[in-house]
Write a protein that holds these residues in place. Structure first.
Motif, mmCIF file in Angstrom:
data_model
loop_
_atom_site.group_PDB
_atom_site.id
_atom_site.type_symbol
_atom_site.label_atom_id
_atom_site.label_comp_id
_atom_site.label_asym_id
_atom_site.label_seq_id
_atom_site.Cartn_x
_atom_site.Cartn_y
_atom_site.Cartn_z
ATOM 1 N N LEU A 1 2.770 3.319 -1.154
ATOM 2 C CA LEU A 1 2.823 1.997 -1.712
ATOM 3 C C LEU A 1 3.053 2.345 -3.227
ATOM 4 N N THR A 2 4.077 1.312 -3.678
ATOM 5 C CA THR A 2 4.396 1.413 -4.868
ATOM 6 C C THR A 2 3.217 0.602 -5.810
ATOM 7 N N PRO A 3 3.646 0.441 -7.539
ATOM 8 C CA PRO A 3 2.837 -0.171 -8.310
ATOM 9 C C PRO A 3 2.230 -1.455 -7.399
ATOM 10 N N ASP A 4 3.719 -2.529 -7.333
ATOM 11 C CA ASP A 4 3.557 -3.823 -6.904
ATOM 12 C C ASP A 4 2.998 -3.601 -5.953
ATOM 13 N N GLN A 5 3.047 -2.198 -4.672
ATOM 14 C CA GLN A 5 2.334 -2.773 -3.412
ATOM 15 C C GLN A 5 0.700 -2.778 -3.472
ATOM 16 N N VAL A 6 0.607 -2.011 -4.245
ATOM 17 C CA VAL A 6 -1.171 -1.785 -4.471
ATOM 18 C C VAL A 6 -1.485 -2.726 -5.325
ATOM 19 N N THR A 7 -0.301 -3.817 -5.796
ATOM 20 C CA THR A 7 -1.125 -4.849 -6.465
ATOM 21 C C THR A 7 -1.589 -5.788 -5.036
ATOM 22 N N ASP A 8 -0.109 -5.584 -4.480
ATOM 23 C CA ASP A 8 -0.393 -6.466 -3.110
ATOM 24 C C ASP A 8 -1.726 -6.181 -2.361
ATOM 25 N N LEU A 9 -2.267 -4.859 -2.061
ATOM 26 C CA LEU A 9 -2.954 -4.661 -1.361
ATOM 27 C C LEU A 9 -4.559 -4.734 -2.203
ATOM 28 N N VAL A 10 -3.987 -5.188 -3.619
ATOM 29 C CA VAL A 10 -5.820 -5.460 -3.883
ATOM 30 C C VAL A 10 -6.315 -7.034 -3.638
ATOM 31 N N VAL A 11 -5.129 -7.869 -2.972
ATOM 32 C CA VAL A 11 -5.388 -8.971 -3.152
ATOM 33 C C VAL A 11 -5.461 -9.748 -1.464
ATOM 34 N N ARG B 1 2.366 -5.983 7.034
ATOM 35 C CA ARG B 1 3.396 -5.838 7.616
ATOM 36 C C ARG B 1 3.915 -6.659 5.984
ATOM 37 N N ARG B 2 4.031 -7.720 5.676
ATOM 38 C CA ARG B 2 5.450 -8.195 4.431
ATOM 39 C C ARG B 2 5.079 -7.051 3.327
ATOM 40 N N ILE B 3 3.636 -6.211 3.072
ATOM 41 C CA ILE B 3 4.304 -5.183 2.717
ATOM 42 C C ILE B 3 4.465 -4.236 2.485
ATOM 43 N N LEU B 4 5.021 -4.587 4.001
ATOM 44 C CA LEU B 4 5.785 -3.156 4.842
ATOM 45 C C LEU B 4 7.377 -3.481 4.885
ATOM 46 N N SER B 5 7.662 -5.163 4.479
ATOM 47 C CA SER B 5 8.754 -5.702 4.161
ATOM 48 C C SER B 5 9.127 -5.595 6.379
ATOM 49 N N HIS B 6 8.266 -5.787 6.914
ATOM 50 C CA HIS B 6 8.561 -5.975 8.115
ATOM 51 C C HIS B 6 9.164 -5.112 9.327
ATOM 52 N N LEU B 7 8.769 -3.356 8.217
ATOM 53 C CA LEU B 7 9.591 -2.204 8.785
ATOM 54 C C LEU B 7 8.556 -1.678 9.746
ATOM 55 N N GLY B 8 7.915 -2.322 10.119
ATOM 56 C CA GLY B 8 6.847 -2.375 10.820
ATOM 57 C C GLY B 8 5.611 -2.427 11.154
ATOM 58 N N GLN B 9 4.747 -1.548 11.798
ATOM 59 C CA GLN B 9 3.433 -2.455 12.394
ATOM 60 C C GLN B 9 1.899 -1.275 11.232
ATOM 61 N N ALA B 10 1.279 -1.891 10.571
ATOM 62 C CA ALA B 10 -0.001 -0.943 10.173
ATOM 63 C C ALA B 10 -0.699 -1.117 10.326
ATOM 64 N N TYR B 11 -0.782 0.472 10.806
ATOM 65 C CA TYR B 11 -2.639 0.643 11.376
ATOM 66 C C TYR B 11 -2.887 1.512 11.012
ATOM 67 N N LEU B 12 -2.640 1.526 9.510
ATOM 68 C CA LEU B 12 -4.118 2.159 8.936
ATOM 69 C C LEU B 12 -3.951 2.200 7.307
ATOM 70 N N VAL B 13 -4.414 1.949 5.879
ATOM 71 C CA VAL B 13 -4.449 2.613 5.183
ATOM 72 C C VAL B 13 -5.114 3.261 4.609
ATOM 73 N N LEU B 14 -5.237 4.480 3.843
ATOM 74 C CA LEU B 14 -5.589 5.580 3.187
ATOM 75 C C LEU B 14 -5.483 5.542 1.882
ATOM 76 N N ARG B 15 -6.188 6.105 1.267
ATOM 77 C CA ARG B 15 -6.313 6.411 -0.312
ATOM 78 C C ARG B 15 -6.720 7.764 0.119
ATOM 79 N N LEU B 16 -5.677 8.054 -0.879
ATOM 80 C CA LEU B 16 -5.381 9.661 -0.842
ATOM 81 C C LEU B 16 -5.748 10.293 -3.031
ATOM 82 N N GLY B 17 -6.771 11.036 -3.366
ATOM 83 C CA GLY B 17 -6.729 11.417 -4.310
ATOM 84 C C GLY B 17 -7.150 13.153 -4.959
#
Ligand SMILES: Cc1cc2nc3c(=O)[nH]c(=O)nc-3n(C[C@H](O)[C@H](O)[C@H](O)COP(=O)(O)O)c2cc1C
Length: 332
Positions: free
Chosen positions: A157-167, A288-304
């Motif tokens: 996710l880009t920084p803008d997409q992370v902001t959308d993820l927060v929401v 799905r919108r965050i992914l610009s409808h490129l596909g179906q989201a299965y799981l979000v992961l935080r990596l660090g």
């Protein structure tokens, strides 16, 4: 390339693989799988007695969890020098029969196979905020390739997409809080009356809400895990996604989850799944919108980057092997 370990009869190898698969991650540590060990194959079934009808009515997360167990079994067999074939959903009339694994021959035991087998024992969920070093582009690229090899996309996710993820995560938390059936299940699998050998003990749940931008799942009660002073500023958020949204796709997503997580463990990365945003229809549509409808989201992961100084003080339990596997009489 290492020399191969001593050969074992296939039944023993299948049993070892089923046992290793018991270490797989699962939603609320429900371990919703059952293995049948035969002389010529290993069958994976969904154990719906440990399903979450309130939280996971379509069994998406159950299938993802079982897919992770399936990949764990494959990793264990490869580390013993066996090549495998997997038939997903082999019986259309029995949807609970999720896969058949067959040994198809011998393969050299590679250093990578041994690394992943080592990760089987080390992998865990880390809910402490990540340390300040970022995940490198090379590390992410390796994980992306590994997911793609299983047929699943991994998007950073880009920084803008992370902001959308927060929401989206915050909407999911609100929806969760408004749903008594979900709350009751969370309490059952994380509270003191959780079924023996399953669920989340207090040692793996933070003792306060960690200071993160993307809010972690609220388990309804604090545990005893000290989050330390970190923040998630340097964390990387990724989404596993693909074209289809059915049981076969969710099972594959679970195989990809295991592949990515075991490799991330070998890279010294900490992983935390965020499944609430996928479990709830409205926030899954947001993903799905965050992914610009490129596909179906299965799981979000935080990596660090995992905290090199402090190992996790506790770990989740597992069911005894006998409760998650049966050995066919002919295989005894
Ligand atoms: C499909 C799936 C969804 C999960 N969702 C979450 C989640 O939303 N929040 C969380 O803190 N952990 C989540 N987890 C992590 C599980 O709670 C964890 O795998 C389980 O408790 C076993 O612990 P371990 O991973 O340390 O072995 C998820 C795991 C899986 C496989």
């Amino acid at each position: 390339m290492n020399t191969s370990p001593p050969r074992r009869p296939p039944t023993a190898a299948y049993a070892d693989a089923a046992e290793a698969a018991g270490r797989a991650p699962s939603i609320h540590n429900t371990q919703p799988w059952h293995w049948q060990i035969h002389p010529d194959r290993l069958d994976l079934y969904a154990d719906t007695s440990r399903a979450l009808p309130g939280t996971d009515p379509d069994q998406r997360m159950l299938l993802v969890s079982c897919g992770a167990a399936l990949h764990h079994a494959q990793v264990a067999l490869h580390a013993q020098g066996y090549d495998t074939a997997v038939r997903p959903l082999p019986e259309p009339d029995r949807p609970e029969h999720l896969a058949t694994v067959t040994i198809t021959g011998d393969v050299p035991v590679t250093a990578q196979a041994m690394r992943l087998a080592r990760s089987l024992r080390l992998r865990h969920t880390d809910r402490r905020p990540t340390v300040d070093s970022p995940v490198s582009a090379e590390q992410f690229e390796e994980l992306r390739r590994i997911a793609a090899a299983v047929g699943v996309h991994l998007h950073r996710l880009t920084p803008d997409q992370v902001t959308d993820l927060v929401v989206a995560v915050s909407h999911a938390e609100d929806a969760d809080a408004a749903e008594p059936a979900r709350q009751a299940e969370t309490h059952l699998w994380t509270g003191p009356s959780r079924p023996a050998g399953t669920g989340l003990p207090p040692e793996v749940i933070p003792d306060r809400r960690p200071e993160t931008d993307v809010g972690e799942r609220d388990f309804g009660a604090h545990g005893t895990l000290q989050p330390g002073g970190g923040h998630d500023k340097a964390a990387t958020y990724v989404v596993l996604f693909g074209a289809d949204d059915d049981r076969a796709a969710w099972l594959r997503a679970g195989q990809a989850l295991s592949a990515v997580w075991l490799q991330a463990t070998a890279q010294g990365l900490a992983v935390l799944p965020y499944s609430q945003v996928i479990e709830i229809d409205g926030t899954r549509a947001m993903m799905r919108r965050i992914l610009s409808h490129l596909g179906q989201a299965y799981l979000v992961l935080r990596l660090g980057v995992a905290d090199p100084e402090h190992a996790l003080p506790g770990h989740t339990p597992r069911l005894p092997f006998e409760q998650t596997a049966t050995v066919d009489q002919a295989a005894r």
